[in-house]
Design a protein around this motif. Structure first.
Motif, PDB file in Angstrom:
ATOM      1  N   PRO A  44      -7.480  -8.657  11.208  1.00  0.00           N
ATOM      2  CA  PRO A  44      -6.256  -9.405  10.784  1.00  0.00           C
ATOM      3  C   PRO A  44      -5.074  -8.458  10.666  1.00  0.00           C
ATOM      4  N   GLN A  45      -3.895  -8.776  10.829  1.00  0.00           N
ATOM      5  CA  GLN A  45      -3.035  -8.025  10.550  1.00  0.00           C
ATOM      6  C   GLN A  45      -2.040  -8.165   9.293  1.00  0.00           C
ATOM      7  N   GLY A  46      -1.858  -7.244   8.415  1.00  0.00           N
ATOM      8  CA  GLY A  46      -1.106  -7.208   7.124  1.00  0.00           C
ATOM      9  C   GLY A  46       0.215  -6.451   7.299  1.00  0.00           C
ATOM     10  N   LYS A  47       0.850  -6.795   6.264  1.00  0.00           N
ATOM     11  CA  LYS A  47       2.166  -5.956   6.141  1.00  0.00           C
ATOM     12  C   LYS A  47       2.192  -5.037   4.876  1.00  0.00           C
ATOM     13  N   LEU A 123      -1.977   7.923   1.836  1.00  0.00           N
ATOM     14  CA  LEU A 123      -1.557   9.451   1.770  1.00  0.00           C
ATOM     15  C   LEU A 123      -0.076   9.227   2.014  1.00  0.00           C
ATOM     16  N   ASN A 124       0.399   8.458   3.108  1.00  0.00           N
ATOM     17  CA  ASN A 124       2.014   8.502   3.290  1.00  0.00           C
ATOM     18  C   ASN A 124       2.791   7.292   2.735  1.00  0.00           C
ATOM     19  N   LYS A 125       2.186   6.845   1.565  1.00  0.00           N
ATOM     20  CA  LYS A 125       2.721   5.863   0.996  1.00  0.00           C
ATOM     21  C   LYS A 125       3.268   4.451   1.663  1.00  0.00           C
ATOM     22  N   ASP A 126       2.673   4.099   2.577  1.00  0.00           N
ATOM     23  CA  ASP A 126       3.362   2.998   3.488  1.00  0.00           C
ATOM     24  C   ASP A 126       2.730   1.605   3.352  1.00  0.00           C
ATOM     25  N   GLY A 127       1.555   1.764   2.288  1.00  0.00           N
ATOM     26  CA  GLY A 127       0.933   0.309   1.962  1.00  0.00           C
ATOM     27  C   GLY A 127      -0.200   0.049   2.757  1.00  0.00           C
ATOM     28  N   PHE A 128      -0.563   1.116   3.412  1.00  0.00           N
ATOM     29  CA  PHE A 128      -1.896   1.182   4.239  1.00  0.00           C
ATOM     30  C   PHE A 128      -2.866   2.104   3.987  1.00  0.00           C
TER      31      PHE A 128
END
Length: 424
Positions: A44-47, A123-128
Motif C-alpha cells: 500500500p502507498q502512503g503519504k 532519519l530524514n524527517k520525511d514521514g517514512f
C-alpha cells in the motif's frame, strides 16, 4: 526486550558488541513454498505518518524479520523480510524481501554478503521510517575499519531503491573498532532523530539528525564519553524532560548498564546505574511519574521504579529476556518475560505483580521468542508479535492482539511463516 534487537539483528533488546560477519550467500528458492504462501499483494502507498516502523507511510505499523528460515539447513539467510500493515493489522501477502544483491550499496565494486536489520526510525524527517542495516564491507584488518552501516530509506512504495552508506565523520570516530550497534533517538530534543553508534574505549559516536539522502548527519562532533561499550535501544525519555535517553551496557551478555541522559548536547550525562542482568526493559509499570526499568537475570527480575531516583523492588520471574507494552490500554505498561515460557505481568499503580500473570501459548511447538511489541491494528493497545522456531527450516510468526481484559488474546490474529519470503 528493551530494543527488539538481539545479537546483531532487529527483534531483540540487546545489541551484541560484534562486527559484521564474513561469510554469507543466497538461499535457493523452492517451488514447494509457492503453494504454502498467500498470494503476493502490492505494498500500500502512503503519504507519510508518525507511526513507528511505518516504512510506506500509510499510518500502519510494519514488521521487520531478520534471520529468515532457510530452504535447507546450513545455507545462508535470504535477507531481511518486511511484512506491511493495514487497518486490520499485518498483511502477510504484502511482503518484501530485502537482499544485498538488490538493495545493498557496493564497496569498491563489491556487494556485501551480510545484510542484517539493526534499527529503524525516520532519519530524514520525511514521514517514512528508514531502516539501518549492518553489512560486511571489505577490510584488510589494518587500522580503522570502514563503516559497516547502511540506510534504506522509506518511501510511499516502502523500502524502495538501494541503500546508502552511513557517513560517520572522522572527527566522530575513535579507535579501531567497527562503527556499529546503532540506536535511534532524539537525544538533543530538536525533533529530529539522531543516531548513536559504538566507537571504542568507553566512547560513542553521536550523529545529529536529520540525515541527508546521502547518509550524512546534520552535525557530528568528537566522540562522547560513555559508561559502557554497548549502546542499546530503543531509546526512551525515561525522566520525561523532553530528551530521549540511552541505555548503555558495560559489555555484551550479562553485565551492568547505565542510563545516559539526553540534553541539548546529546546523550552526555550518566544517570542511574542498573544492576547486572541479561536484558533491560523500560516502561511505566506503575509506581512513579517517570519511566521504570526491569532488569532480567537468570535468578529473577530486579525492578527500579521512577527513574532516575530508582526505587528498588524485585519480581520473581523465570525469564531473563524482557519486553514492555501497554496491552490493555490503561496507560500502564505490562512486562513480557520470555524464557522457557512466555509470561505477561500486569502493570499496576502499586507496581508489577505476579498476581494476574498471563501465560501465552504459542500456536506451534518449538522455541518461542518475542519479535517486538507494538500496536499493529491501530486500536491504541500494544500487540505481541512472537516467533516460534522449529529448526532452521520451520517457524511460525504469530501476533497476539492486546485486549482490555486478559491483557493479550488467547489466540493470535495473524499467523504465517517466514518461509514465505523464499517464494520467487
Amino acid at each position: 526486550m528493551a530494543a527488539a534487537l538481539v545479537g546483531c539483528a532487529l527483534g531483540g533488546s540487546l545489541l551484541a558488541a560484534c562486527g559484521p560477519g564474513t561469510e554469507a550467500g543466497a538461499a535457493k528458492h523452492s517451488p514447494a513454498h509457492v503453494a504454502d504462501a498467500p498470494a503476493q499483494l502490492p505494498i500500500p502507498q502512503g503519504k507519510g505518518s508518525k507511526v513507528a516502523d511505518d516504512f510506506n507511510g500509510d499510518g500502519h505499523r510494519d514488521l521487520v524479520l531478520s534471520d529468515l528460515v532457510k530452504e535447507q539447513s546450513h545455507v545462508d539467510d535470504a535477507g531481511i523480510g518486511i511484512v506491511y500493515g493495514s487497518a486490520r493489522g499485518l498483511t502477510p501477502g504484502a511482503r518484501q524481501l530485502l537482499s544485498p544483491k538488490k538493495q545493498a550499496a557496493p564497496t569498491k565494486g563489491q556487494l556485501p554478503a551480510v545484510f542484517d536489520a539493526e534499527a529503524s526510525c525516520d532519519l530524514n524527517k520525511d514521514g517514512f521510517t528508514d531502516l539501518v542495516v549492518s553489512t560486511d564491507p571489505p577490510y584488510d584488518g589494518q587500522g580503522q575499519p570502514p563503516v559497516p552501516l547502511q540506510i534504506l530509506f522509506g518511501s510511499p512504495k516502502g523500502l524502495a531503491g538501494r541503500a546508502v552508506k552511513l557517513a560517520v565523520p572522522a572527527q566522530a570516530r575513535f579507535g579501531n573498532d567497527w562503527a556499529d550497534q546503532p540506536v535511534c533517538g532524539d537525544f538533543d530534543g530538536d525533533g529530529a532523530e539522531d543516531l548513536v553508534v559504538h566507537a571504542s574505549a568507553g566512547r560513542l559516536s553521536y550523529l545529529r539528525g536529520p540525515f541527508s539522502r546521502k547518509g550524512t548527519p546534520r552535525k557530528a562532533g568528537a566522540p562522547i564519553p560513555s559508561p559502557g561499550e554497548v549502546p542499546t535501544g530503543p531509546a526512551a525519555d525515561v525522566n520525561r524532560d523532553g530528551y530521549d535517553d540511552l541505555l548503555v551496557r558495560t559489555a555484551q551478555g550479562t553485565g551492568k548498564s547505565a542510563v545516559v541522559l539526553g540534553g541539548p548536547d546529546g546523550p552526555a550525562r550518566t544517570g542511574v546505574v542498573l544492576p547486572a542482568g541479561v536484558d533491560v526493559a523500560f516502561g511505566r509499570f506503575g509506581k512513579g511519574k517517570a519511566l521504570d526499568a526491569a532488569v532480567g537475570a537468570m535468578g529473577g527480575t530486579a525492578m527500579r521504579y521512577d527513574l532516575p531516583t530508582a526505587v528498588r523492588a524485585g519480581l520473581a520471574s523465570p525469564g531473563s529476556v524482557l519486553d514492555a507494552g501497554d496491552f490493555d490500554g490503561d496507560g500502564l505498561s505490562e512486562l513480557v518475560s520470555s524464557g522457557s515460557r512466555l509470561h505477561v505481568f500486569r502493570g499496576r499503580t502499586t507496581g508489577l505483580s505476579a498476581a494476574g500473570m498471563v501465560t501465552v501459548e504459542p500456536p506451534s511447538p518449538g522455541t518461542t521468542r518475542v519479535l517486538t511489541v507494538g500496536d499493529f491494528d491501530g486500536d491504541g493497545r500494544a500487540d505481541l508479535a512472537v516467533r516460534t522456531y522449529r529448526g532452521e527450516t520451520k517457524d511460525t510468526v504469530a501476533v497476539y492482539p492486546g485486549v482490555k481484559k486478559g491483557l493479550v488474546a488467547a489466540k493470535p490474529s495473524v499467523t504465517f511463516s517466514s518461509s514465505e519470503f523464499l517464494v520467487p
